[in-house]
Design an enzyme around this catalytic site. Structure first.
Site, mmCIF file in Angstrom:
data_model
loop_
_atom_site.group_PDB
_atom_site.id
_atom_site.type_symbol
_atom_site.label_atom_id
_atom_site.label_comp_id
_atom_site.label_asym_id
_atom_site.label_seq_id
_atom_site.Cartn_x
_atom_site.Cartn_y
_atom_site.Cartn_z
ATOM 1 N NE ARG A 160 -0.678 -8.436 -3.427
ATOM 2 C CZ ARG A 160 -0.336 -7.398 -2.660
ATOM 3 N NH1 ARG A 160 -1.111 -6.356 -2.568
ATOM 4 N NH2 ARG A 160 0.792 -7.412 -2.001
ATOM 5 C CE LYS A 219 1.629 -1.150 4.039
ATOM 6 N NZ LYS A 219 1.530 -2.475 4.678
ATOM 7 N NE ARG A 253 -4.269 -8.150 -0.282
ATOM 8 C CZ ARG A 253 -3.335 -7.326 0.177
ATOM 9 N NH1 ARG A 253 -3.634 -6.101 0.548
ATOM 10 N NH2 ARG A 253 -2.086 -7.738 0.285
ATOM 11 N NE ARG A 276 6.913 -3.600 2.322
ATOM 12 C CZ ARG A 276 5.863 -3.420 1.517
ATOM 13 N NH1 ARG A 276 5.836 -2.418 0.678
ATOM 14 N NH2 ARG A 276 4.843 -4.250 1.584
ATOM 15 N NE ARG A 312 3.169 -9.639 1.670
ATOM 16 C CZ ARG A 312 1.865 -9.413 1.482
ATOM 17 N NH1 ARG A 312 1.034 -10.407 1.277
ATOM 18 N NH2 ARG A 312 1.411 -8.194 1.513
HETATM 19 P P1 AMP Z 1 2.799 -4.248 -1.201
HETATM 20 O O1 AMP Z 1 1.749 -4.212 -2.248
HETATM 21 O O2 AMP Z 1 3.148 -2.876 -0.674
HETATM 22 O O3 AMP Z 1 2.492 -5.226 -0.092
HETATM 23 O O4 AMP Z 1 4.141 -4.792 -1.904
HETATM 24 C C1 AMP Z 1 4.191 -6.055 -2.522
HETATM 25 C C2 AMP Z 1 5.639 -6.526 -2.633
HETATM 26 O O5 AMP Z 1 6.401 -5.585 -3.406
HETATM 27 C C3 AMP Z 1 6.402 -6.620 -1.309
HETATM 28 O O6 AMP Z 1 6.155 -7.837 -0.619
HETATM 29 C C4 AMP Z 1 7.833 -6.481 -1.784
HETATM 30 O O7 AMP Z 1 8.306 -7.681 -2.375
HETATM 31 C C5 AMP Z 1 7.715 -5.433 -2.878
HETATM 32 N N1 AMP Z 1 7.848 -4.058 -2.316
HETATM 33 C C6 AMP Z 1 6.900 -3.069 -2.308
HETATM 34 N N2 AMP Z 1 7.360 -1.958 -1.726
HETATM 35 C C7 AMP Z 1 8.637 -2.233 -1.345
HETATM 36 C C8 AMP Z 1 9.645 -1.506 -0.666
HETATM 37 N N3 AMP Z 1 9.447 -0.241 -0.227
HETATM 38 N N4 AMP Z 1 10.845 -2.124 -0.460
HETATM 39 C C9 AMP Z 1 11.078 -3.384 -0.878
HETATM 40 N N5 AMP Z 1 10.163 -4.137 -1.502
HETATM 41 C C10 AMP Z 1 8.952 -3.582 -1.743
#
Ligand code: AMP
Length: 224
Positions: free
Chosen positions: A167, A21, A134, A96, A178
């Site tokens: 990360r 994404k 990654r 999400r 996740r």
């Molecule tokens: P990402 O980089 O989009 O994979 O986000 C990393 C982490 O941030 C996720 O695993 C969640 O803990 C938190 N996070 C990011 N976006 C959201 C969202 N829309 N709702 C809830 N948690 C989020």
């Protein structure tokens, strides 16, 4: 070179963790000249800056769980209302949950933005390989992949020579969590959106390079 996306669109990049994404969103941003809004990036920036919000979110993010709808909706609302998003934007990792989806649909209607869903469909085994390879720069956020886009010799960021790192939430045990969240909380949004948006694109992204996959999404948006 920027050329306008069809209409005033909020492109919702949607798909399992590691489906690409973020990478695809950055290509769309460069191509269409619209801002890229990633709630994950915004949360990481807060963690990095040591804000109160970042302190609240860090433990949850490191465990692979989702931070609260209330907190994320507030962050997203403030960002999407800014003037630079008025002509359209790319949303990455938000919404999400169904609750977030409902709040977002209302906001987009209020702002006169059309939700356009891009669902990245990708094989589970490819994702696991990608996520464990990654790496990212803790300083500037640049993303690397040990197989397809390695950092400089010695594991350094090309932009600022900072040692790249895995990360905290890309460790294998966290990845499992996740995925569970994705299946339970985010996957139901596919049906939620399918009944609500006119433009819903499912794009299969396989073994191809990030550039190839991104190009497939660009073409789908332009011709779909
Ligand atoms: P990402 O980089 O989009 O994979 O986000 C990393 C982490 O941030 C996720 O695993 C969640 O803990 C938190 N996070 C990011 N976006 C959201 C969202 N829309 N709702 C809830 N948690 C989020």
């Amino acid at each position: 070179m920027a050329n306008a996306t069809p209409g005033k669109a909020a492109i919702l990049m949607f798909g399992p963790p590691g489906s690409g994404k973020g990478t695809v969103s950055k290509v769309l941003m460069a191509r269409f000249g619209t801002p890229h809004v990633s709630t994950g990036d915004m949360l990481r920036e807060n963690v990095q800056a040591g804000t109160e919000l970042g302190r609240q979110a860090k433990a949850i993010m490191d465990s692979g769980k989702l931070v609260s709808d209330e907190l994320v909706n507030r962050l997203a609302d403030e960002r999407i209302r800014r003037a630079d998003c008025a002509g359209g934007l790319i949303l990455d990792g938000y919404p999400r949950t169904i609750e977030q989806g409902q709040v977002l649909m209302q906001l987009l209607a209020e702002l006169g933005l059309e939700p356009v869903v891009v669902f990245l469909d990708v094989d589970y085994n490819i994702i696991i390989r990608r996520l464990t390879a990654r790496r990212s720069c803790p300083k500037c956020g640049a993303v690397y992949n040990l197989e397809s886009k390695p950092p400089k010799a010695g594991g350094l960021c090309e932009a600022d020579d900072t040692p790249v790192a895995i990360r905290d939430d890309d460790r294998e045990e966290v990845i499992r969590q996740r995925f569970l969240n994705y299946e339970r909380q985010t996957q139901p949004l596919v049906d939620f959106f399918a009944g609500k948006v006119k433009r819903f694109f499912r794009v299969t992204v396989g073994e191809g390079s990030p550039q190839e996959n991104s190009e497939r999404v660009v073409q789908t948006l332009l011709n779909g």
